[in-house]
Design an enzyme around this catalytic site. Structure first.
Site, PDB file in Angstrom:
ATOM      1  N   ARG A 188      -5.832 -17.078   1.538  1.00 44.45           N
ATOM      2  CA  ARG A 188      -4.675 -16.226   1.831  1.00 44.45           C
ATOM      3  C   ARG A 188      -4.994 -15.231   2.931  1.00 44.45           C
ATOM      4  NH1 ARG A 188      -3.438 -12.867  -2.758  1.00 44.45           N
ATOM      5  NH2 ARG A 188      -2.637 -11.737  -0.987  1.00 44.45           N
TER       6      ARG A 188
ATOM      7  N   CYS B 169      -2.470  -9.694  -4.781  1.00 44.97           N
ATOM      8  CA  CYS B 169      -3.674  -9.641  -5.620  1.00 44.97           C
ATOM      9  C   CYS B 169      -3.459  -8.763  -6.840  1.00 44.97           C
ATOM     10  CB  CYS B 169      -4.855  -9.092  -4.816  1.00 44.97           C
ATOM     11  SG  CYS B 169      -5.479 -10.229  -3.593  1.00 44.97           S
TER      12      CYS B 169
ATOM     13  N   LYS C 245      -4.786  -9.687   8.976  1.00 48.13           N
ATOM     14  CA  LYS C 245      -3.820 -10.100   7.955  1.00 48.13           C
ATOM     15  C   LYS C 245      -2.800  -8.993   7.687  1.00 48.13           C
ATOM     16  CE  LYS C 245      -4.638  -9.659   3.331  1.00 48.13           C
ATOM     17  NZ  LYS C 245      -3.552  -9.121   2.505  1.00 48.13           N
ATOM     18  N   ASN C 246      -3.300  -7.781   7.419  1.00 51.08           N
ATOM     19  CA  ASN C 246      -2.388  -6.737   6.962  1.00 51.08           C
ATOM     20  C   ASN C 246      -1.482  -6.206   8.069  1.00 51.08           C
ATOM     21  OD1 ASN C 246      -3.235  -7.123   4.392  1.00 51.08           O
ATOM     22  ND2 ASN C 246      -4.632  -5.366   4.346  1.00 51.08           N
TER      23      ASN C 246
ATOM     24  N   ARG D 102       0.104  -1.383  -8.950  1.00 51.91           N
ATOM     25  CA  ARG D 102       0.780  -1.535  -7.653  1.00 51.91           C
ATOM     26  C   ARG D 102       2.304  -1.346  -7.720  1.00 51.91           C
ATOM     27  NH1 ARG D 102      -1.959  -6.267  -4.159  1.00 51.91           N
ATOM     28  NH2 ARG D 102      -1.726  -4.759  -2.504  1.00 51.91           N
ATOM     29  N   PRO D 103       2.750  -0.186  -8.201  1.00 53.04           N
ATOM     30  CA  PRO D 103       4.199   0.051  -8.252  1.00 53.04           C
ATOM     31  C   PRO D 103       4.769   0.228  -6.840  1.00 53.04           C
ATOM     32  CG  PRO D 103       3.024   2.075  -8.749  1.00 53.04           C
ATOM     33  CD  PRO D 103       1.979   0.990  -8.601  1.00 53.04           C
TER      34      PRO D 103
ATOM     35  N   ASP E  71     -10.735  -2.468   0.826  1.00 54.90           N
ATOM     36  CA  ASP E  71     -10.814  -3.934   0.958  1.00 54.90           C
ATOM     37  C   ASP E  71     -12.233  -4.442   1.228  1.00 54.90           C
ATOM     38  OD1 ASP E  71      -8.102  -3.777   0.688  1.00 54.90           O
ATOM     39  OD2 ASP E  71      -7.673  -4.043   2.813  1.00 54.90           O
TER      40      ASP E  71
HETATM   41  N1  EPU Z   1       1.222   3.210  -4.739  1.00 52.92           N
HETATM   42  C1  EPU Z   1       2.079   3.771  -5.643  1.00 52.92           C
HETATM   43  N2  EPU Z   1       3.419   3.685  -5.399  1.00 52.92           N
HETATM   44  C2  EPU Z   1       3.913   3.067  -4.294  1.00 52.92           C
HETATM   45  C3  EPU Z   1       3.036   2.502  -3.372  1.00 52.92           C
HETATM   46  C4  EPU Z   1       1.672   2.579  -3.606  1.00 52.92           C
HETATM   47  O1  EPU Z   1       1.673   4.338  -6.647  1.00 52.92           O
HETATM   48  O2  EPU Z   1       5.144   3.015  -4.162  1.00 52.92           O
HETATM   49  C5  EPU Z   1      -0.232   3.273  -4.992  1.00 52.92           C
HETATM   50  C6  EPU Z   1      -0.827   1.880  -5.207  1.00 52.92           C
HETATM   51  O3  EPU Z   1      -0.651   1.430  -6.528  1.00 52.92           O
HETATM   52  C7  EPU Z   1      -2.272   2.115  -4.831  1.00 52.92           C
HETATM   53  C8  EPU Z   1      -2.180   3.175  -3.714  1.00 52.92           C
HETATM   54  O4  EPU Z   1      -0.883   3.760  -3.857  1.00 52.92           O
HETATM   55  O5  EPU Z   1      -2.960   2.635  -5.923  1.00 52.92           O
HETATM   56  C9  EPU Z   1      -2.315   2.650  -2.312  1.00 52.92           C
HETATM   57  O6  EPU Z   1      -1.416   1.574  -2.112  1.00 52.92           O
HETATM   58  P1  EPU Z   1      -0.869   1.129  -0.708  1.00 52.92           P
HETATM   59  O7  EPU Z   1       0.610   1.124  -0.772  1.00 52.92           O
HETATM   60  O8  EPU Z   1      -1.536   1.902   0.385  1.00 52.92           O
HETATM   61  O9  EPU Z   1      -1.374  -0.358  -0.639  1.00 52.92           O
HETATM   62  P2  EPU Z   1      -0.541  -1.653  -0.339  1.00 52.92           P
HETATM   63  O10 EPU Z   1       0.420  -1.400   0.769  1.00 52.92           O
HETATM   64  O11 EPU Z   1      -0.056  -2.246  -1.619  1.00 52.92           O
HETATM   65  C10 EPU Z   1      -2.109  -2.474   1.564  1.00 52.92           C
HETATM   66  C11 EPU Z   1      -2.827  -3.761   1.833  1.00 52.92           C
HETATM   67  C12 EPU Z   1      -4.006  -3.869   0.880  1.00 52.92           C
HETATM   68  C13 EPU Z   1      -4.920  -2.677   1.098  1.00 52.92           C
HETATM   69  C14 EPU Z   1      -4.145  -1.368   0.900  1.00 52.92           C
HETATM   70  C15 EPU Z   1      -4.961  -0.136   1.188  1.00 52.92           C
HETATM   71  C16 EPU Z   1      -1.070  -5.238   2.576  1.00 52.92           C
HETATM   72  C17 EPU Z   1      -0.187  -6.379   2.289  1.00 52.92           C
HETATM   73  N3  EPU Z   1      -1.904  -4.861   1.618  1.00 52.92           N
HETATM   74  O12 EPU Z   1      -1.667  -2.580   0.208  1.00 52.92           O
HETATM   75  O13 EPU Z   1      -4.684  -5.052   1.228  1.00 52.92           O
HETATM   76  O14 EPU Z   1      -5.961  -2.723   0.159  1.00 52.92           O
HETATM   77  O15 EPU Z   1      -2.981  -1.368   1.754  1.00 52.92           O
HETATM   78  O16 EPU Z   1      -5.451  -0.160   2.489  1.00 52.92           O
HETATM   79  O17 EPU Z   1      -1.047  -4.693   3.673  1.00 52.92           O
HETATM   80  C18 EPU Z   1      -6.179  -6.813   0.865  1.00 52.92           C
HETATM   81  O18 EPU Z   1      -6.022  -7.108   2.057  1.00 52.92           O
HETATM   82  O19 EPU Z   1      -7.068  -7.331   0.152  1.00 52.92           O
HETATM   83  C19 EPU Z   1      -5.294  -5.816   0.276  1.00 52.92           C
HETATM   84  C20 EPU Z   1      -5.153  -5.667  -1.031  1.00 52.92           C
END
Ligand code: EPU
Length: 414
Positions: A393, A113, A19-20, A118-119, A301
């Site tokens: 999803r 989710c 998915k990701n 998640r900023p 995850d």
């Molecule tokens: N963060 C910030 N600022 C930013 C970006 C991230 O503070 O600008 C923080 C987030 O709030 C979080 C941490 O950094 O606390 C890590 O966030 P990251 O950006 O790595 O996660 P993401 O890109 O939002 C993706 C996956 C998630 C998975 C995470 C970690 C997608 C669409 N989502 O999320 O997948 O948990 O990486 O591996 O690729 C899931 O599949 O269930 C899922 C939530």
């Protein structure tokens, strides 16, 4: 979803595309001026939501037998309205991709989710460092640049989303971009592979420093979505609870090392070859302590499904969530089923072994939903899981896959 618990599971489960990865590869494809083929696309509603956005942008999309062909010849850059962006988190990859291609992206805040704040500050800061100006009006983001110029970007957090989005924005920028403290997840390598196949020059994906030499044109390309390590891990956990030579096929062994290490510490009977795992139900599981970490650490995850396995160990385990602030909303439902869990901040103590009983529960988010399925499969009696749209999803044909190895699950329309 109605689950009759207690069935032994035997046979083969084939893992789908990740998915990701898929949700990043699809927006990445728009950077090409011609045709992009993505193979092994999972059949999940998150990819459907991205196809709707591609169609809005006038891309031609043909999806057949998990092979998606995206033709951008007639593409137009338009505003992505909130009802499209808020269907999923990964809609934010259109920020980087449209900015990289047209130097302008107009899009509303993403959905996804509810697992913490998640900023997207790191994405936006990186776009600015590449030369973009950002206007925020409520939930609407207008990101524009006269010219994108390569920059040295340091990420405060090794964010998966920011790493991908900045690669997308920088791939056609003038000069050299370095992303430092980049995320190293396998999905990032998959996206870099597609971009390089289009003609990009990206080096170091999968390490903490990615170097991108900007190019002018990106062309026709093909890529295969890597296997879903979270789906694979979820079925391995299920195998440890109910498997009788349950075979999980089409995995990449190196993507789940942290999980195998914990399963082995627990005493789980699991054999892993290069692309398959064979798992048996194991009695007398030992408790373990786990902390979620960035790759190659234990992936956040899998935290929620893993906690169900920990309810079946003899003794006290501790799971600490360090990536998201709010990934514990499954706990009240597991407690309702009979689990002995005590939550303090984002650390949960789990005392086993508990005997779970089927009841009505909710999939409060995608992986919480996976945890409910795991719990329902081992519980005595019937478990009814509501809000399963979250599960669909991210898990390709979950009911069909589990029923094909002996589970008794059905989806009932309300
Ligand atoms: N963060 C910030 N600022 C930013 C970006 C991230 O503070 O600008 C923080 C987030 O709030 C979080 C941490 O950094 O606390 C890590 O966030 P990251 O950006 O790595 O996660 P993401 O890109 O939002 C993706 C996956 C998630 C998975 C995470 C970690 C997608 C669409 N989502 O999320 O997948 O948990 O990486 O591996 O690729 C899931 O599949 O269930 C899922 C939530």
């Amino acid at each position: 979803m109605v689950i009759e618990g207690g069935q032994e599971l035997t046979g083969i489960i084939k893992i789908s595309g990740a998915k990701n990865s898929a949700v990043a590869l699809i927006p990445a494809a728009i950077l090409s001026d011609s045709e992009v083929t993505i193979d092994n696309v999972p059949n999940i509603s998150d990819t459907d939501a991205l196809v709707d956005i591609l169609k809005l942008l006038k891309c031609d999309v043909n999806l057949q037998d998990n092979m998606m062909v995206i033709d951008n010849s007639h593409m137009e850059n338009t505003l992505i309205p909130e009802e499209y962006s808020n269907k999923l988190r990964a809609s934010y990859y259109f920020m980087g991709a449209l900015l990289g291609k047209y130097k302008k992206a107009e899009i509303y805040f993403p959905g996804g989710c509810n697992i913490g704040k998640r900023p997207i500050n790191l994405h936006l800061k990186g776009f600015e460092e590449l030369g973009a100006k950002i206007e925020i009006d409520g939930n609407k983001y207008t990101i524009v640049a006269d010219e994108l110029k390569g920059a040295n970007i340091y990420l405060d957090i090794a964010s998966c989303g920011a790493t991908v989005n900045l690669m997308l924005a920088a791939v056609k920028a003038k000069g050299v971009t370095k992303i430092k403290n980049a995320a190293k997840e396998p999905e990032i390598v998959n996206v870099a592979t597609l971009l390089n196949n289009m003609g990009a020059k990206i080096y170091g994906a999968g390490t903490s420093e990615i170097t991108i030499y900007g190019v002018d044109i990106l062309g026709k390309a093909k890529v295969e979505v890597i296997p879903d390590r979270i789906e694979a891990g979820t079925y391995m956990i299920i195998g440890a609870l109910l498997g009788n030579n349950l075979v999980i096929n089409d995995i990449i062994k190196e993507h789940n090392e942290a999980l195998y290490s914990k399963l082995k510490d627990m005493g789980v009977d699991i054999q892993i070859t290069n692309n398959c795992a064979i798992i048996n139900k194991t009695d007398n599981l030992k408790p373990v302590n786990i902390r979620s970490l960035v790759f190659p650490g234990f992936v956040t995850d899998l935290g929620q499904p893993m906690q169900v396995l920990l309810t079946q160990a003899n003794g006290e385990s501790v799971f600490e969530e360090t990536i998201f602030e709010n990934r514990m909303s499954h706990i009240p439902y597991l407690q309702k089923m009979g689990a002995d869990m005590e939550l303090t901040c984002q650390t949960v103590k789990i005392k086993g072994k508990s005997y779970l009983t089927g009841t009505n529960v909710e999939a409060t988010d995608l992986r919480a939903g996976a945890a409910m399925v795991v719990a329902g499969l081992i519980a005595k009696g019937t478990t009814e899981v509501f809000k399963i749209e979250h599960i669909l999803r991210g898990y390709d044909n979950i009911v069909e896959k589990l029923n094909s190895v002996g589970a008794n699950i059905k989806i009932v329309e309300e």
